[in-house]
Design a protein around this motif. Structure first.
Motif, mmCIF file in Angstrom:
data_model
loop_
_atom_site.group_PDB
_atom_site.id
_atom_site.type_symbol
_atom_site.label_atom_id
_atom_site.label_comp_id
_atom_site.label_asym_id
_atom_site.label_seq_id
_atom_site.Cartn_x
_atom_site.Cartn_y
_atom_site.Cartn_z
ATOM 1 N N LYS A 140 49.659 75.350 119.350
ATOM 2 C CA LYS A 140 48.664 74.576 119.894
ATOM 3 C C LYS A 140 49.289 73.192 119.773
ATOM 4 O O LYS A 140 49.666 72.554 118.715
ATOM 5 C CB LYS A 140 47.341 74.528 119.207
ATOM 6 C CG LYS A 140 46.158 73.624 119.687
ATOM 7 C CD LYS A 140 44.969 73.948 118.784
ATOM 8 C CE LYS A 140 44.011 72.775 119.139
ATOM 9 N NZ LYS A 140 42.832 72.839 118.402
ATOM 10 N N HIS A 148 38.060 65.079 110.729
ATOM 11 C CA HIS A 148 37.367 63.710 111.108
ATOM 12 C C HIS A 148 36.200 63.341 110.230
ATOM 13 O O HIS A 148 35.896 62.099 110.369
ATOM 14 C CB HIS A 148 37.131 63.625 112.540
ATOM 15 C CG HIS A 148 38.475 64.199 113.321
ATOM 16 N ND1 HIS A 148 38.274 64.607 114.772
ATOM 17 C CD2 HIS A 148 39.566 64.004 113.268
ATOM 18 C CE1 HIS A 148 39.369 64.644 115.180
ATOM 19 N NE2 HIS A 148 40.275 64.548 114.174
ATOM 20 N N ARG A 193 53.906 63.871 113.512
ATOM 21 C CA ARG A 193 53.143 63.206 112.859
ATOM 22 C C ARG A 193 53.772 62.465 111.532
ATOM 23 O O ARG A 193 54.407 63.414 110.895
ATOM 24 C CB ARG A 193 51.708 63.449 112.410
ATOM 25 C CG ARG A 193 50.576 62.338 112.386
ATOM 26 C CD ARG A 193 49.281 62.739 112.401
ATOM 27 N NE ARG A 193 48.858 63.353 113.694
ATOM 28 C CZ ARG A 193 47.837 63.966 113.879
ATOM 29 N NH1 ARG A 193 46.890 63.691 112.812
ATOM 30 N NH2 ARG A 193 47.220 64.217 115.165
HETATM 31 P P1 FBP Z 1 39.476 68.479 119.696
HETATM 32 O O1 FBP Z 1 39.536 69.139 121.185
HETATM 33 O O2 FBP Z 1 37.964 68.121 119.380
HETATM 34 O O3 FBP Z 1 40.720 67.368 119.810
HETATM 35 O O4 FBP Z 1 40.008 69.592 118.805
HETATM 36 C C1 FBP Z 1 41.479 69.715 118.638
HETATM 37 C C2 FBP Z 1 41.836 69.979 117.176
HETATM 38 O O5 FBP Z 1 43.406 70.156 117.100
HETATM 39 C C3 FBP Z 1 40.971 70.331 116.160
HETATM 40 O O6 FBP Z 1 41.331 71.717 116.023
HETATM 41 C C4 FBP Z 1 41.340 69.456 114.898
HETATM 42 O O7 FBP Z 1 40.147 69.253 114.043
HETATM 43 C C5 FBP Z 1 41.533 68.190 115.381
HETATM 44 O O8 FBP Z 1 41.881 68.330 116.813
HETATM 45 C C6 FBP Z 1 42.668 67.348 114.786
HETATM 46 O O9 FBP Z 1 42.764 65.906 115.579
HETATM 47 P P2 FBP Z 1 43.767 64.864 114.942
HETATM 48 O O10 FBP Z 1 44.584 65.561 113.668
HETATM 49 O O11 FBP Z 1 44.618 64.642 116.053
HETATM 50 O O12 FBP Z 1 42.722 63.918 114.415
#
Ligand code: FBP
Length: 259
Positions: A172, A24, A144
């Motif tokens: 996960k 992010h 996705r």
């Molecule tokens: P968060 O609990 O901060 O949402 O993290 C979980 C996670 O799977 C991280 O491991 C990964 O960086 C992020 O979310 C990916 O989120 P997305 O691809 O949905 O933006």
């Protein structure tokens, strides 16, 4: 011996995710949390079952924590600077993960992406290498891509089932707030364990209620990031999460940690 049990407590798990810097960007952090050591501290002091890092953070920050908190090393990743069809290439090998002291490895697979076949191939090779080193494999199973409904229960159940068939030990996945349907998602994962992702920061009440609901649906626990380290009370919210995950407490009972 398979190390999966070493990552669980009472057969449940609570992992702290810190791979958002790559996924992010630094907008997720403040002046405190921009220093990865401060988030590793939360992981250690909170008694998490593991911390999820990319190779770069593991190389520079994990040494001081290696006897304090198990490492789950992500082996692929991407930025979101260009939001084209999702593909997260492998950026670290299994042998590097072993060298860095990982207790498990992680890989994100975007089911339904135009690059799904490439990621399935990469993951399968990595999964076999992980078996040779007795390392548990965690698959971030994220539907996705163009035209994919990421929160559709059937799509999530398909991703969970596909992850089981691809050899993931832990899957996960994101919770879609379909309390009943999510039980089917968990069932679809068979003997693979299911962990729910934390998601964007929300209120403690909502987070705790969601965690309670997914625990009722049969998940093993949570791999959470922002909802802990973006909180003003990261250790208190951790205590509350542990109450629900490891002690079967209700959200009402654990809210006292946050008062
Ligand atoms: P968060 O609990 O901060 O949402 O993290 C979980 C996670 O799977 C991280 O491991 C990964 O960086 C992020 O979310 C990916 O989120 P997305 O691809 O949905 O933006």
């Amino acid at each position: 011996m398979h190390k999966l049990q070493d990552l669980l407590f009472k057969n449940k798990a609570l992992f702290l995710a810190l791979d958002q810097g790559l996924e992010h960007g630094p907008k997720e952090f403040n002046l405190q949390t921009i220093d990865p050591a401060n988030i590793l501290d939360i992981g250690f002091k909170g008694g998490f079952n593991g911390i999820i890092l990319q190779k770069g953070l593991a190389e520079k920050y994990y040494e001081n924590y290696q006897y304090k908190i198990p490492l789950i090393l992500k082996l692929n990743g991407k930025t979101r600077i260009n939001s084209s069809e999702p593909y997260a290439p492998q950026i670290c090998s299994v042998s590097k993960a072993v060298e860095l002291g990982a207790s498990a490895i992680g890989y994100t697979l975007y089911f339904g992406s135009a690059y799904e076949h490439q990621m399935i191939k990469e993951f399968s090779k990595m999964q076999e290498e992980a078996r040779e080193h007795d390392l548990p494999v965690i698959l971030w199973a994220y539907p996705r891509g163009n035209g994919i409904d990421e929160s559709n229960t059937d799509v999530l159940a398909y991703a969970a089932r596909a992850s089981l068939e691809l050899g993931a030990d832990i899957i996960k996945i994101k919770y879609n707030h379909d309390k009943i349907g999510f039980k089917w998602v968990v069932k679809s994962a068979g003997k693979s364990r299911v962990l729910v992702a934390g998601g964007e920061k929300t209120s403690p009440e909502k987070l705790l209620n969601d965690v309670y609901d997914v625990m009722q649906a049969g998940v093993t626990g949570l791999a959470v990031g922002r909802n802990v380290w973006q909180s003003e009370k990261p250790l208190e919210i951790t205590q509350a999460l542990k109450g629900i995950i490891f002690e079967n407490k209700t959200p009402d009972k654990v809210m006292r940690f946050l008062k």
